[in-house]
Write a protein that holds these residues in place. Structure first.
Motif, PDB file in Angstrom:
ATOM      1  N   THR A 117       1.834  57.916  60.461  1.00 35.45           N
ATOM      2  CA  THR A 117       0.824  58.023  59.406  1.00 35.45           C
ATOM      3  C   THR A 117      -0.546  58.344  59.977  1.00 35.45           C
ATOM      4  O   THR A 117      -1.281  59.174  59.433  1.00 35.45           O
ATOM      5  CB  THR A 117       0.750  56.705  58.608  1.00 35.45           C
ATOM      6  N   TYR A 118      -0.881  57.685  61.073  1.00 29.73           N
ATOM      7  CA  TYR A 118      -2.195  57.882  61.679  1.00 29.73           C
ATOM      8  C   TYR A 118      -2.053  58.698  62.962  1.00 29.73           C
ATOM      9  O   TYR A 118      -2.266  58.211  64.065  1.00 29.73           O
ATOM     10  CB  TYR A 118      -2.861  56.529  61.938  1.00 29.73           C
ATOM     11  N   ASN A 119      -1.679  59.953  62.770  1.00 29.87           N
ATOM     12  CA  ASN A 119      -1.580  60.854  63.918  1.00 29.87           C
ATOM     13  C   ASN A 119      -2.992  61.253  64.367  1.00 29.87           C
ATOM     14  O   ASN A 119      -3.991  60.868  63.760  1.00 29.87           O
ATOM     15  CB  ASN A 119      -0.730  62.081  63.584  1.00 29.87           C
ATOM     16  N   LEU A 120      -3.090  62.024  65.424  1.00 24.21           N
ATOM     17  CA  LEU A 120      -4.393  62.345  65.995  1.00 24.21           C
ATOM     18  C   LEU A 120      -5.292  63.078  65.005  1.00 24.21           C
ATOM     19  O   LEU A 120      -6.494  62.775  64.892  1.00 24.21           O
ATOM     20  CB  LEU A 120      -4.205  63.195  67.266  1.00 24.21           C
ATOM     21  N   ASP A 121      -4.748  64.017  64.273  1.00 24.49           N
ATOM     22  CA  ASP A 121      -5.550  64.772  63.310  1.00 24.49           C
ATOM     23  C   ASP A 121      -6.170  63.842  62.273  1.00 24.49           C
ATOM     24  O   ASP A 121      -7.373  63.918  61.984  1.00 24.49           O
ATOM     25  CB  ASP A 121      -4.664  65.821  62.631  1.00 24.49           C
ATOM     26  N   ARG A 122      -5.356  62.931  61.723  1.00 29.85           N
ATOM     27  CA  ARG A 122      -5.891  62.024  60.699  1.00 29.85           C
ATOM     28  C   ARG A 122      -6.891  61.046  61.301  1.00 29.85           C
ATOM     29  O   ARG A 122      -7.912  60.742  60.683  1.00 29.85           O
ATOM     30  CB  ARG A 122      -4.759  61.264  60.015  1.00 29.85           C
ATOM     31  N   MET A 123      -6.603  60.544  62.486  1.00 30.44           N
ATOM     32  CA  MET A 123      -7.523  59.604  63.120  1.00 30.44           C
ATOM     33  C   MET A 123      -8.882  60.248  63.357  1.00 30.44           C
ATOM     34  O   MET A 123      -9.933  59.630  63.151  1.00 30.44           O
ATOM     35  CB  MET A 123      -6.932  59.109  64.439  1.00 30.44           C
ATOM     36  N   LEU A 124      -8.884  61.491  63.780  1.00 32.16           N
ATOM     37  CA  LEU A 124     -10.154  62.180  63.983  1.00 32.16           C
ATOM     38  C   LEU A 124     -10.887  62.379  62.661  1.00 32.16           C
ATOM     39  O   LEU A 124     -12.114  62.269  62.592  1.00 32.16           O
ATOM     40  CB  LEU A 124      -9.919  63.527  64.669  1.00 32.16           C
ATOM     41  N   GLY A 125     -10.135  62.658  61.603  1.00 33.75           N
ATOM     42  CA  GLY A 125     -10.754  62.800  60.285  1.00 33.75           C
ATOM     43  C   GLY A 125     -11.427  61.521  59.837  1.00 33.75           C
ATOM     44  O   GLY A 125     -12.543  61.540  59.286  1.00 33.75           O
ATOM     45  N   LEU A 126     -10.758  60.392  60.079  1.00 32.65           N
ATOM     46  CA  LEU A 126     -11.336  59.101  59.729  1.00 32.65           C
ATOM     47  C   LEU A 126     -12.598  58.836  60.546  1.00 32.65           C
ATOM     48  O   LEU A 126     -13.607  58.359  60.018  1.00 32.65           O
ATOM     49  CB  LEU A 126     -10.314  57.990  59.964  1.00 32.65           C
ATOM     50  N   LEU A 127     -12.527  59.153  61.855  1.00 31.46           N
ATOM     51  CA  LEU A 127     -13.666  58.895  62.717  1.00 31.46           C
ATOM     52  C   LEU A 127     -14.860  59.760  62.325  1.00 31.46           C
ATOM     53  O   LEU A 127     -16.017  59.298  62.378  1.00 31.46           O
ATOM     54  CB  LEU A 127     -13.276  59.164  64.170  1.00 31.46           C
ATOM     55  N   ILE A 128     -14.612  60.979  61.917  1.00 26.88           N
ATOM     56  CA  ILE A 128     -15.705  61.853  61.482  1.00 26.88           C
ATOM     57  C   ILE A 128     -16.408  61.277  60.263  1.00 26.88           C
ATOM     58  O   ILE A 128     -17.641  61.360  60.125  1.00 26.88           O
ATOM     59  CB  ILE A 128     -15.177  63.279  61.214  1.00 26.88           C
ATOM     60  N   GLN A 129     -15.646  60.655  59.364  1.00 27.79           N
ATOM     61  CA  GLN A 129     -16.275  60.016  58.207  1.00 27.79           C
ATOM     62  C   GLN A 129     -17.195  58.873  58.639  1.00 27.79           C
ATOM     63  O   GLN A 129     -18.277  58.682  58.078  1.00 27.79           O
ATOM     64  CB  GLN A 129     -15.205  59.504  57.249  1.00 27.79           C
ATOM     65  N   VAL A 130     -16.771  58.115  59.650  1.00 26.27           N
ATOM     66  CA  VAL A 130     -17.627  57.054  60.185  1.00 26.27           C
ATOM     67  C   VAL A 130     -18.883  57.673  60.799  1.00 26.27           C
ATOM     68  O   VAL A 130     -20.003  57.175  60.610  1.00 26.27           O
ATOM     69  CB  VAL A 130     -16.877  56.215  61.236  1.00 26.27           C
ATOM     70  N   CYS A 131     -18.702  58.763  61.532  1.00 27.15           N
ATOM     71  CA  CYS A 131     -19.849  59.446  62.137  1.00 27.15           C
ATOM     72  C   CYS A 131     -20.818  59.940  61.070  1.00 27.15           C
ATOM     73  O   CYS A 131     -22.042  59.882  61.246  1.00 27.15           O
ATOM     74  CB  CYS A 131     -19.373  60.620  62.990  1.00 27.15           C
ATOM     75  N   ASN A 132     -20.284  60.432  59.957  1.00 24.86           N
ATOM     76  CA  ASN A 132     -21.145  60.882  58.864  1.00 24.86           C
ATOM     77  C   ASN A 132     -21.981  59.733  58.314  1.00 24.86           C
ATOM     78  O   ASN A 132     -23.175  59.897  58.015  1.00 24.86           O
ATOM     79  CB  ASN A 132     -20.306  61.493  57.739  1.00 24.86           C
ATOM     80  N   GLY A 138     -20.961  53.908  71.032  1.00 26.32           N
ATOM     81  CA  GLY A 138     -19.977  53.091  70.321  1.00 26.32           C
ATOM     82  C   GLY A 138     -18.839  53.929  69.762  1.00 26.32           C
ATOM     83  O   GLY A 138     -17.661  53.538  69.846  1.00 26.32           O
ATOM     84  N   ILE A 139     -19.167  55.079  69.201  1.00 26.74           N
ATOM     85  CA  ILE A 139     -18.123  55.988  68.703  1.00 26.74           C
ATOM     86  C   ILE A 139     -17.263  56.472  69.866  1.00 26.74           C
ATOM     87  O   ILE A 139     -16.041  56.619  69.747  1.00 26.74           O
ATOM     88  CB  ILE A 139     -18.761  57.187  67.969  1.00 26.74           C
ATOM     89  N   GLY A 140     -17.900  56.696  71.019  1.00 33.59           N
ATOM     90  CA  GLY A 140     -17.141  57.109  72.198  1.00 33.59           C
ATOM     91  C   GLY A 140     -16.118  56.075  72.612  1.00 33.59           C
ATOM     92  O   GLY A 140     -14.978  56.410  72.959  1.00 33.59           O
ATOM     93  N   VAL A 141     -16.491  54.788  72.537  1.00 33.96           N
ATOM     94  CA  VAL A 141     -15.548  53.719  72.883  1.00 33.96           C
ATOM     95  C   VAL A 141     -14.385  53.699  71.891  1.00 33.96           C
ATOM     96  O   VAL A 141     -13.219  53.571  72.274  1.00 33.96           O
ATOM     97  CB  VAL A 141     -16.256  52.347  72.914  1.00 33.96           C
ATOM     98  N   VAL A 142     -14.697  53.827  70.598  1.00 31.87           N
ATOM     99  CA  VAL A 142     -13.650  53.823  69.579  1.00 31.87           C
ATOM    100  C   VAL A 142     -12.716  55.017  69.766  1.00 31.87           C
ATOM    101  O   VAL A 142     -11.490  54.887  69.684  1.00 31.87           O
ATOM    102  CB  VAL A 142     -14.269  53.829  68.165  1.00 31.87           C
ATOM    103  N   LEU A 143     -13.283  56.188  70.046  1.00 30.79           N
ATOM    104  CA  LEU A 143     -12.465  57.381  70.267  1.00 30.79           C
ATOM    105  C   LEU A 143     -11.577  57.201  71.490  1.00 30.79           C
ATOM    106  O   LEU A 143     -10.391  57.569  71.480  1.00 30.79           O
ATOM    107  CB  LEU A 143     -13.382  58.598  70.436  1.00 30.79           C
ATOM    108  N   TYR A 144     -12.131  56.632  72.552  1.00 32.13           N
ATOM    109  CA  TYR A 144     -11.351  56.362  73.769  1.00 32.13           C
ATOM    110  C   TYR A 144     -10.160  55.466  73.446  1.00 32.13           C
ATOM    111  O   TYR A 144      -9.040  55.708  73.913  1.00 32.13           O
ATOM    112  CB  TYR A 144     -12.265  55.683  74.795  1.00 32.13           C
ATOM    113  N   GLU A 145     -10.396  54.453  72.632  1.00 31.00           N
ATOM    114  CA  GLU A 145      -9.314  53.522  72.290  1.00 31.00           C
ATOM    115  C   GLU A 145      -8.275  54.193  71.395  1.00 31.00           C
ATOM    116  O   GLU A 145      -7.076  53.912  71.490  1.00 31.00           O
ATOM    117  CB  GLU A 145      -9.899  52.281  71.615  1.00 31.00           C
ATOM    118  N   MET A 146      -8.718  55.087  70.507  1.00 29.31           N
ATOM    119  CA  MET A 146      -7.773  55.840  69.687  1.00 29.31           C
ATOM    120  C   MET A 146      -6.838  56.668  70.567  1.00 29.31           C
ATOM    121  O   MET A 146      -5.637  56.781  70.299  1.00 29.31           O
ATOM    122  CB  MET A 146      -8.530  56.788  68.749  1.00 29.31           C
ATOM    123  N   LEU A 147      -7.405  57.256  71.621  1.00 34.00           N
ATOM    124  CA  LEU A 147      -6.640  58.172  72.467  1.00 34.00           C
ATOM    125  C   LEU A 147      -5.741  57.461  73.464  1.00 34.00           C
ATOM    126  O   LEU A 147      -4.659  57.952  73.792  1.00 34.00           O
ATOM    127  CB  LEU A 147      -7.605  59.094  73.222  1.00 34.00           C
TER     128      LEU A 147
END
Length: 330
Positions: free
Chosen positions: A140-155, A242-251
């Motif tokens: 459900t939460y593949n890389l494409d979707r996870m990045l989409g969610l993270l972009i919303q947080v960045c917005n 902080g977003i970098g840490v979250v992205l690192y953990e996603m990956l």
């Protein structure tokens, strides 16, 4: 448009949040009727506050109430933090921030505020399910979707930065994923708010919240400048870290730095080189371009990171469009 041509939204075009509005004491003349709330049910318990769902009898809807713990009810610093969280959340009216409905004192005199109830799970819960090998969470939460969610947080963070606010506690526990695709960035309790520094402001609480000698945030997700405790260093690039840490953990499903204790973790964040995600977990086949984006966000010197959230958003969207052939607006 190249990355170096990108510009963050000009803050002059947006009303700036001011500490005179977020940090003042609650007026003795406010009015509400606590009696309209009923059917309280526990939702969670943190170090400073209690979360409960309840029914608002006037509007006939279930909402969430956040209340300071009894032992902190008269703590001036925690009361000021609590009021700031409520007001910052209320004044940042973005789709990825939770609408706040009311603030006041309950029948026992404790501060509370009410907000929208969002059904779903936190990013932390999703990552833990993926760590445990939950096939549904992985699919459900593949890389494409996870990045989409993270972009919303960045917005949401870009919006906050344009209004003079730095979150300072970006982490998976503070990112809520709703059952219908909503993304909410929670807990603005340690946010840094611009101050007019007007000496004539009555009842201003800003001096209580200047964080001199303090390090607000969560150790595993703190930037080097937060660890150093330099209040003047804290700006939007702190949230980029902080977003970098979250992205690192996603990956990688691991934090960039984790020591045996807080002090060791701080030393690692300050001095130890970060292992690139593609090297840290080679079996996960992290794309090199995405690994490079993560590493730039995690630069120890803020001057070497993305300088605005808009730049980071552009980099993430560019990666998605190249890899997933997706041009959907987030």
């Amino acid at each position: 448009m190249s990355e170096d041509q990108l510009e963050a939204p000009a803050s002059d075009n947006y009303p700036q949040l001011d500490a005179k509005n977020t940090d003042r004491k609650l007026s003795q003349y406010y009015s509400n009727s606590f009696s309209r709330y009923s059917d309280f049910k526990p939702l969670g318990k943190g170090g400073s506050a209690l979360l409960r769902s309840c029914l608002d009898g006037n509007l006939g809807r279930t909402i969430v109430m956040k209340t300071l713990h009894p032992h902190l009810a008269q703590n001036e610093y925690m009361r000021a933090r609590f009021l700031r969280e409520a007001r910052v959340t209320a004044q940042l009216q973005h789709p990825a921030t939770v609408p706040v409905y009311e603030i006041g004192h309950d029948i026992e005199g404790r501060l509370y505020f009410t907000m929208k109830k969002v059904e779903g799970e936190t990013l932390r819960e999703i990552l833990e399910r993926q760590c445990s090998g939950d096939e549904q969470a992985i699919a459900t939460y593949n890389l494409d979707r996870m990045l989409g969610l993270l972009i919303q947080v960045c917005n949401a963070l870009s919006y906050a930065h344009a209004h003079g606010v730095v979150h300072r506690d970006v982490k998976p526990e503070n990112i809520q994923i709703g059952s219908f695709g909503e993304v909410m960035l929670l807990d603005w309790g340690v946010a840094k708010v611009w101050s007019s520094n007007d000496p004539d402001l009555p009842e201003i609480e800003h001096e209580i919240l200047t964080d001199v000698g303090q390090r607000p945030g969560t150790p595993l997700y703190m930037s080097p400048e937060q660890i150093r405790g330099g209040g003047e260093e804290i700006d939007e690039r702190t949230d980029i870290y902080g977003i970098g840490v979250v992205l690192y953990e996603m990956l990688t499903l691991k934090e960039p730095h984790r020591g045996e204790n807080i002090n060791e973790t701080f030393e690692m964040i300050l001095k130890e080189d970060t292992i690139p995600p593609e090297t840290r977990t080679p079996k996960r086949q992290v794309p090199k371009q995405l690994s490079a984006i993560t590493m730039k966000a995690l630069e120890k010197d803020p001057a070497n990171r993305y300088q605005t959230m808009a730049e980071l958003i552009y980099a993430l969207r560019d990666f998605r469009s190249r890899v997933f052939q997706s041009h959907t607006e987030d």
